[in-house]
Design an enzyme around this catalytic site. Structure first.
Site, mmCIF file in Angstrom:
data_model
loop_
_atom_site.group_PDB
_atom_site.id
_atom_site.type_symbol
_atom_site.label_atom_id
_atom_site.label_comp_id
_atom_site.label_asym_id
_atom_site.label_seq_id
_atom_site.Cartn_x
_atom_site.Cartn_y
_atom_site.Cartn_z
ATOM 1 N N HIS A 123 -7.516 -5.774 0.044
ATOM 2 C CA HIS A 123 -6.316 -4.955 0.188
ATOM 3 C C HIS A 123 -5.334 -5.568 1.188
ATOM 4 C CE1 HIS A 123 -3.938 -1.342 -0.112
ATOM 5 N NE2 HIS A 123 -4.017 -1.122 1.189
ATOM 6 N N ASP A 157 -9.651 -5.348 -4.217
ATOM 7 C CA ASP A 157 -9.031 -4.340 -3.358
ATOM 8 C C ASP A 157 -9.913 -3.096 -3.355
ATOM 9 O OD1 ASP A 157 -7.399 -2.283 -2.270
ATOM 10 O OD2 ASP A 157 -5.595 -3.365 -2.848
ATOM 11 N N SER A 207 0.824 -1.208 0.000
ATOM 12 C CA SER A 207 0.000 0.000 0.000
ATOM 13 C C SER A 207 0.861 1.262 0.000
ATOM 14 C CB SER A 207 -0.956 -0.044 1.196
ATOM 15 O OG SER A 207 -1.976 0.906 1.074
#
Length: 276
Positions: free
Chosen positions: A256, A227, A97
Site C-alpha cells: 500500500h 496492497d 489511499s
C-alpha cells in the site's frame, strides 16, 4: 506556517514550493498522515521544475483539530479553498489511499476548470465497504476493528499498523525500515484522534462511483497487487471501468505504501504521465 481559513472556520496548513509560474502538482495524503508523507515526491518534482503543493487535511498534521467536517464533502471543499487561494490552474492532482478519494471528489465536483490530470495511488475509490452491490469489498467488521484499536491505544495501534501491513513489512523476506515506521507514527500522532476515528467512516463507506463517472481529465491508476490496506480486487480495476480517460498500472508485489518503499519506480512513472 502558511495556512488558509475555510468558510466554516477551519485553519488548513499547506506547503507551496517552487516557481509560481510553473505547472502545479497537488498532493493529497492518506489516512491518518499529513503532507509530510509526500516529501520524496515533492522534492523530486521540485527538482524537475514543477510547483508542488500539499496540505494537511482538517484534523490531521498542522491543520485545526475540529469536531466536525470529517467527511469527503468537507475534505474536497477544503482542497478547493486551498486551490482557489493559491489560484492553481492546469494542476495535476495526485492522491494516495484516502487522499485518492479526496482528490476524486475534488476533481469531480470542484476542479473541472482547474485540473489537467489526476493520479490515484492505492486509492479507495470506488468503494471499500462490502455491500450487495460491491461484494468484493471489505466487511464492516474490518473497519469496526480499526475503530476499536484506535480508541483503545492509538499510539500502539499506529506503530503496529506502520510496522506491518501498510508497507508490507509483515511479509516474509521484506526488510523493515525503522525510520520509515517512526516517520509514519510521528505524522499520525500529530493529528487528532477524533478526526482519525471519524475518518475511517469517510474512507471506507463513501461511494465514489458517480464521481468517477463525472471525471473527464486523463487519470492514471497505480496499485500494488500486494496492497493489504486497499485490496486491488475492489479498487483500481473497478474504478478503471467507471472513468472515461484512464490508464491502469498494477505493480507486482508492491504494498500500500509503495510511494515510499518503491519511490524510484513510482516517481519515474508519475513523471512520464505528468509529461505526456
Amino acid at each position: 506556517m502558511p495556512t488558509i481559513n475555510t468558510q466554516d472556520g477551519v485553519q488548513i496548513f499547506y506547503k507551496d514550493w517552487g516557481p509560481k509560474t510553473a505547472q502545479p502538482i497537488v498532493f493529497h495524503h492518506g489516512w491518518p498522515l499529513s503532507a509530510d508523507d509526500w516529501d520524496n515526491q515533492m522534492l523530486f518534482f521540485l527538482e524537475k521544475g514543477y510547483r508542488v503543493v500539499a496540505h494537511d487535511r482538517r484534523g490531521h498534521g498542522r491543520s485545526s483539530q475540529v469536531s466536525d467536517g470529517h467527511d469527503m464533502d468537507h475534505y474536497a471543499t477544503d482542497v478547493a479553498a486551498v486551490v482557489d487561494h493559491l489560484d492553481l490552474r492546469d494542476a495535476i492532482h495526485i492522491g494516495h489511499s484516502t487522499g485518492g478519494g479526496e482528490a476524486t471528489r475534488y476533481v469531480a465536483r470542484h476542479g473541472k476548470d482547474r485540473v489537467a490530470k489526476l493520479v490515484l495511488i492505492g486509492a479507495v475509490p470506488p468503494l471499500m465497504l462490502k455491500t450487495p452491490a460491491n461484494p468484493e469489498g471489505l466487511p464492516i467488521e474490518v473497519f469496526n476493528g480499526l475503530r476499536k484499536e484506535l480508541a483503545a491505544n492509538r499510539s500502539s495501534f499506529y506503530l503496529d499498523f506502520a510496522s506491518g501491513p501498510f508497507y508490507g513489512f509483515n511479509r516474509p523476506g521484506t526488510e523493515r525500515s525503522q525510520p520509515v515506521i517512526w516517520n509514519w507514527w510521528r505524522q499520525a500522532m500529530t493529528g487528532a484522534a477524533n478526526a482519525h476515528y471519524l475518518g475511517i467512516k469517510a474512507f471506507s463507506e463513501t461511494d465514489f462511483t458517480d464521481d468517477l463517472k463525472l471525471i473527464e481529465a486523463p487519470t492514471l491508476l497505480m496499485h500494488g497487487d500486494d496492497d493489504q490496506i486497499v485490496p486491488l480486487v475492489a479498487s483500481a480495476p473497478v474504478a478503471e471501468t467507471l472513468l472515461r480517460n484512464r490508464t491502469l498500472k498494477i505493480y507486482q508485489g508492491f504494498p500500500h505504501g509503495m510511494a515510499t518503499t518503491h519511490a524510484q519506480s513510482i516517481n519515474s512513472d508519475l513523471l512520464e504521465f505528468v509529461r505526456a
